[in-house]
Scaffold this motif. Structure first.
Motif, PDB file in Angstrom:
ATOM      1  N   CYS A  58      -7.302 -16.431   0.339  1.00 42.18           N
ATOM      2  CA  CYS A  58      -8.627 -15.805   0.339  1.00 42.18           C
ATOM      3  C   CYS A  58      -9.117 -15.569   1.766  1.00 42.18           C
ATOM      4  O   CYS A  58      -9.653 -14.499   2.085  1.00 42.18           O
ATOM      5  CB  CYS A  58      -9.624 -16.678  -0.422  1.00 42.18           C
ATOM      6  SG  CYS A  58      -9.405 -16.681  -2.218  1.00 42.18           S
ATOM      7  N   ARG A 109      -6.705  -8.415  -3.909  1.00 36.39           N
ATOM      8  CA  ARG A 109      -7.439  -9.593  -4.352  1.00 36.39           C
ATOM      9  C   ARG A 109      -6.466 -10.735  -4.639  1.00 36.39           C
ATOM     10  O   ARG A 109      -5.267 -10.512  -4.855  1.00 36.39           O
ATOM     11  CB  ARG A 109      -8.240  -9.310  -5.640  1.00 36.39           C
ATOM     12  CG  ARG A 109      -9.368  -8.299  -5.492  1.00 36.39           C
ATOM     13  CD  ARG A 109     -10.492  -8.812  -4.611  1.00 36.39           C
ATOM     14  NE  ARG A 109     -11.610  -7.893  -4.576  1.00 36.39           N
ATOM     15  CZ  ARG A 109     -11.709  -6.842  -3.769  1.00 36.39           C
ATOM     16  NH1 ARG A 109     -10.719  -6.567  -2.934  1.00 36.39           N
ATOM     17  NH2 ARG A 109     -12.777  -6.068  -3.798  1.00 36.39           N
ATOM     18  N   GLU A 163     -13.059 -12.880  -2.870  1.00 34.99           N
ATOM     19  CA  GLU A 163     -11.682 -12.395  -2.935  1.00 34.99           C
ATOM     20  C   GLU A 163     -10.970 -12.877  -4.188  1.00 34.99           C
ATOM     21  O   GLU A 163      -9.854 -12.453  -4.463  1.00 34.99           O
ATOM     22  CB  GLU A 163     -10.889 -12.902  -1.715  1.00 34.99           C
ATOM     23  CG  GLU A 163     -11.510 -12.624  -0.372  1.00 34.99           C
ATOM     24  CD  GLU A 163     -11.765 -11.155  -0.143  1.00 34.99           C
ATOM     25  OE1 GLU A 163     -11.004 -10.339  -0.688  1.00 34.99           O
ATOM     26  OE2 GLU A 163     -12.722 -10.826   0.557  1.00 34.99           O
TER      27      GLU A 163
END
Length: 240
Positions: free
Chosen positions: A63, A80, A181
């Motif tokens: 992330c 992502r 994220e």
């Protein structure tokens, strides 16, 4: 994708790894670099990260890595981190939305092997397999969540799950925190009852997808461990 964009991906990759002080071993770093290139070029919609550390530290690292990448370049805007229980993936959400749509339209050919049979056999009538129906249920759930425009959490909220609590209200929103994220789809395994190997076989584009129900996990493991699987495809071309 132009050569200049590929060079930018590699530059941002190195810069972001350095900024978050992620001391990856060389083989893991090369794998991550290859996977990120595959995602940014939309060669693959999903990759599973089974290297570079363990959860939850690996999740936090990924992330933070994506956050820095997006701050430096818009090329990474559609990437992502996705988790499903203890599995962690990197996804290109727009490419994943297209992949899901193609799967449901049967535009992507998939070969299925029934691991509940002894010996395992290819499935020719998928509609008669309960495990295949569970996979279809999971695909429809993914389709209701992912679209080319962003993330729709309504289908999961109907099951009492707030997907956006950690992931932000839309995948297209600007990144404001590390948690934005992250997409947690662990609920998929509870809602659809699909098994992880079956789900991974579809998501990761394996040559064959193993089908078995949760009540037959022991039998599936036994068959995988003790039986040989040979798949033959014969192509006939006529030249005029």
């Amino acid at each position: 994708m132009e050569v200049g964009e590929l060079e930018e991906i590699l530059r941002v990759f190195e810069s972001s790894i350095s900024q978050i002080k992620w001391r990856l071993k060389h083989p893991s770093k090369r794998r991550l670099e290859t996977d990120v290139l595959a995602l940014c070029t939309e060669t693959r919609p999903v990759i599973m990260v089974d290297y570079g550390g363990k959860m939850p530290e690996l999740q936090e690292r990924l992330c933070a890595f994506l956050k820095h990448c997006k701050q430096e370049s818009s090329i990474f805007e559609h990437l992502r981190v996705m988790i499903i229980e203890d599995m962690i993936y990197l996804i290109h959400f727009r490419a994943l939305a297209d992949f899901i749509k193609s799967s449901l339209k049967l535009e992507i050919e998939m070969l299925f092997v029934d691991l509940e049979k002894d010996p395992p056999k290819m499935i020719t009538q998928v509609e008669k397999s309960s495990a295949a129906l569970e996979l279809l249920s999971a695909q429809k759930l993914f389709a209701s969540v992912f679209s080319a425009d962003g993330l729709n959490s309504d289908p999961l909220q109907n099951h009492g799950i707030d997907l956006t609590a950690n992931a932000g209200s839309s995948l297209s929103e600007p990144v404001t925190s590390t948690s934005s994220e992250l997409i947690d789809l662990s609920c998929c395994l509870q809602i659809s009852q699909v098994t992880v190997p079956t789900l991974n076989g579809w998501l990761l584009g394996y040559p064959v997808v193993y089908l078995f129900g949760k009540e037959h996990i022991d039998r599936a493991i036994y068959n995988l461990s003790t039986k040989s699987l040979h798949i033959f495809q014969i192509f006939i071309c006529r030249y005029v």
